[in-house]
Design an enzyme around this catalytic site. Sequence first.
Site, PDB file in Angstrom:
ATOM      1  N   TRP A  56       0.840  -1.200   0.000  1.00 10.90           N
ATOM      2  CA  TRP A  56       0.000   0.000   0.000  1.00 10.90           C
ATOM      3  C   TRP A  56       0.875   1.251   0.000  1.00 10.90           C
ATOM      4  O   TRP A  56       1.909   1.311   0.659  1.00 10.90           O
ATOM      5  CB  TRP A  56      -0.896   0.012   1.241  1.00 10.90           C
ATOM      6  N   SER A 115       4.307  -6.301   2.138  1.00 13.21           N
ATOM      7  CA  SER A 115       3.232  -5.683   2.905  1.00 13.21           C
ATOM      8  C   SER A 115       1.872  -6.101   2.331  1.00 13.21           C
ATOM      9  O   SER A 115       1.573  -7.293   2.293  1.00 13.21           O
ATOM     10  CB  SER A 115       3.427  -4.164   2.935  1.00 13.21           C
ATOM     11  N   GLY A 183       5.470   7.094   5.676  1.00 13.75           N
ATOM     12  CA  GLY A 183       6.849   6.887   5.259  1.00 13.75           C
ATOM     13  C   GLY A 183       7.809   6.864   6.430  1.00 13.75           C
ATOM     14  O   GLY A 183       8.750   6.059   6.470  1.00 13.75           O
ATOM     15  N   ASP A 246      10.566  -3.695  12.710  1.00 17.33           N
ATOM     16  CA  ASP A 246       9.392  -3.212  11.975  1.00 17.33           C
ATOM     17  C   ASP A 246       8.374  -2.570  12.922  1.00 17.33           C
ATOM     18  O   ASP A 246       7.895  -3.201  13.862  1.00 17.33           O
ATOM     19  CB  ASP A 246       8.758  -4.379  11.221  1.00 17.33           C
ATOM     20  N   HIS A 274      10.391  -2.004   8.204  1.00 16.46           N
ATOM     21  CA  HIS A 274       9.295  -2.502   7.369  1.00 16.46           C
ATOM     22  C   HIS A 274       9.715  -2.695   5.914  1.00 16.46           C
ATOM     23  O   HIS A 274       9.251  -3.618   5.253  1.00 16.46           O
ATOM     24  CB  HIS A 274       8.113  -1.528   7.443  1.00 16.46           C
TER      25      HIS A 274
END
EC number: 3.1.1.1
Length: 558
Positions: A56, A115, A183, A246, A274
């Site tokens: 995403w 993700s 971000g 993460d 991540h």
Amino acid sequence: MSNIEPSNVKPSNIELGTIPLAEAPATKLEAAYIAKKIAPNNSNPNAPVWVFVHGWGASANTWAPLVDELKSQCEIWLLDLPSFGGNTQAVNSPSAVAADIAKILPANTVLVGWSLGGMLLPLIAQQIEQHWPTKTISHCIGLAANAKFAQGDNYTAAMPAETFQTFCANFNVDPTTTWSRFGLLQAQGDSNRKLVSRQIKALHNAPMPEQFTAWQQALTWLGAIDNRVLLCEITTPFLHLFGEGDALVPADAAVAMAGINPLHQTLVVASAGHVLHFSQPAKIAQIMLARVHAKRNKARVAKSFSNAATEYDSVAYLQQKLANTLCEWVPEQAEKIADLGCGTGYCGLQLQRPERDIYSLDLAQGMLHTARSKALAKQQLFSGVCADIECLPFISNGFDALVSGMSMQWCEDLPAVFSEAHRVLKPNGEMIFSTLGPQTLFELREAWAEADIKLGRQGCVHVNTFIELDRVEIAAKQAGFVIEQTSREIHVLTYDSVMPLMRELKTIGAHNVNPGQEQGLTGKARLKAMAQAYEQFRTAQGVLPLTYEVGFYQLLKV
């Protein structure tokens, strides 16, 4: 699993538009989803195509650092999900996206997802298994992809539900600012945080106003997908990679995923957040390539012991005797223990206490099934994980003790074994293990060598080889362990003839799994020649000996 250290990498200088393309997409659906096709210089028509699905808030551009590492070794397809990148398709559900992607996949695929893209992989694999019999996904590799993104329905190894709901609400009010904060979260917890932040700014584009609604819908997909049942049902091989730091998908998800399907392999990448493929692209590429091109002998070891699982205990008297010694070395105060190479679960049953949590790990799924059945028969809890001792699916500093009985000798990379063990142990945690030395099975090895010389067939490998125990100690010390206690023993089993000896080795799964073994059945003439050569070892008591050289070790993490 090796302890994956951060790489000294620079921001990727790949411009995807400059990479040579394979043939242009032939259909409207392919044109919508496939952003780029990248062909290697020396393409193997039989090799799988690597297809990448982004997460995403990103697009096909996110894979640029990995493309840099992989483009010379495999054909690559980079996909854009609907409303991301150049894909303007209007799709209203994750299952519809999965169906679309299944339609455009080539005949043989390695499917990689990050993700949200990683959470789509089980849905795509299900489509292929149910509706596309002429297509194969040889491997699915998920990066930072949980079974369920937010907590709920008794699943806790995920982002708190309230945190996710707040993020969705904020995006609905101010998409651009929320995306920017996203971000920052992606880079959080990564030792290469500045690098990751630069890559995000360079390769991820903020949503345009006309995309706001579709991106909001994609967020609802992220919250709605629950792959727990599906991950148990599909048969496609899976590797799940998680970043240790993460901030969006907790590293605890590795253990949770392994518990959902013990046949899947999971790996926690040290010092990564991540966006693993931004932080450590070379290492991630190395891990993926090793998984796809795994050495055959590891698979043969797993198959050999799986086949032996149901009858193993009937002949494993030496193994159980050695396990009893091993269990005596385990500190009583150890509460969280991993049994590495658990086999049929003998050590785990001996170590079970009400206050202890024991995690059983084995490369052979058949052994895990047997261990689970034995534990349940005794009304004991069982937590099993199908994984390689060289690739432990556990977070760092999590265990009080590691136990491994007669399993280390099947490992190919001892430095990786001890590095991983050191990583997952708590400070002052202990590793207690036994392994076999080079004198093991020497009678059988020499008998086969003599038979081969007699028949003019030198160079064959009939018997497993085992490394010097001194090398085991050196590797342990290099990983940072202190050797607290060690013992070496010689055990000799006896047999009336060669055939029961050979049958017993096969029953415990310890027959030859080395590279260099001749394929096919061993002829009667060769077996007869070997049996005759073995007679030189017959003792004054009239029996044939079979030697095991065993090393016991107790290591301390300081």
